[in-house]
Write an enzyme that holds these catalytic residues in place. Sequence first.
Site, PDB file in Angstrom:
ATOM      1  N   PRO A   2       7.327   0.736  -0.128  1.00 30.40           N
ATOM      2  CG  PRO A   2       8.428   1.581  -1.973  1.00 30.40           C
ATOM      3  CD  PRO A   2       7.961   0.332  -1.380  1.00 30.40           C
ATOM      4  CD  GLU A   3       2.477   1.834   3.808  1.00 31.30           C
ATOM      5  OE1 GLU A   3       1.418   2.420   4.090  1.00 31.30           O
ATOM      6  OE2 GLU A   3       3.065   1.081   4.597  1.00 31.30           O
ATOM      7  CE  LYS A  61       0.280   0.992  -1.031  1.00 33.95           C
ATOM      8  NZ  LYS A  61       0.043  -0.375  -0.529  1.00 33.95           N
ATOM      9  NE  ARG A 271       2.635  -7.443   4.398  1.00 34.71           N
ATOM     10  CZ  ARG A 271       2.052  -7.783   3.258  1.00 34.71           C
ATOM     11  NH1 ARG A 271       0.769  -8.023   3.243  1.00 34.71           N
ATOM     12  NH2 ARG A 271       2.714  -7.869   2.141  1.00 34.71           N
TER      13      ARG A 271
END
Length: 288
Positions: A2-3, A61, A271
Amino acid sequence: MPELPEVEVVRLGLAEHVTGRTVAAVEVRHPRSVRRHLAGELDFAARLSGRQVRAARRRGKYLWLDLDSDGAAGEALLAHLGMSGQMRIQPPGAADETHLRVRLQFADGGPELRFIDQRTFGGLSVENVVDGLPTPVAHIARDPMDPHFDHDAVIAGIRRRRTSLKRALLDQTLVSGIGNIYADEALWRARLHGARPTATLTATQGRTLLTVVTEVITEALAAGGTSFDALYVNINGASGYFDRSLAAYGQAGRPCPRCSTAIQREAFMNRSSYTCPRCQPRPRHPHP
DNA sequence: CATTTATCCTGTAAGC
DNA sequence: TGCTTACAGGATAAAT
């Protein structure tokens, strides 16, 4: 995972459902989820029991619930969702989720608060609040939703760095709240490549970049956040729908919404990064 | 000092 | 079908 927009959706839900309520019982079902509470899980539970939640707050965050005393001094229940953390409000007696890690029950006997986290990169802890921030949040920069967010100071900070643009956007001590999704979306909107050395960013490009960062975050928040799967949900278990508005992130092979060139995926820090090779040409001298 | 990397976990999807 | 491998939205200690 989650950002900022996803964490803000969770914060809004907590503000509505737990503010003013008093914690009655705490169950830690996985010690790793409270590992940042250095005094241990028993102390974690003891510190929460009997405390009233005064407010739900967020920076970047990080998310926290102010406990008892108002004002700058005091304690808070600090949460970071990591890659797969969720907060859920559930009726007492509802079946336990597979990855339920911590349960908070309230004195009113109403719905309980559950911390659910598949990968356990996230966690909870009770922290001292100094100058309005839990101690572990002190080093986190203001985020673009913060009324005191200073665009020019952040642009100057980015240009001072000797790194690439995307790395700078992901550095939570420079500007907080941005993760891999919104970094890629903002760079696409600004027509900038993430490998661009920060030092070569012009002031105009810097302003554009922070403007589109704010725009994409605002739009994602309005859509309830981005979810690709059940790993990100709000406190009621519902998914956001901003994934339908993503132009670059996760769109490898799909046409760029601006120029129809196929979006490219490339490796980035264990990533991925997604760019339009036409709108966002690689810089001639990319930062390694 | 600043910057980069390796690592903590579990689950899913893709490839053989 | 089963097994193996790559990858996933983050942060940070350790290495460079």
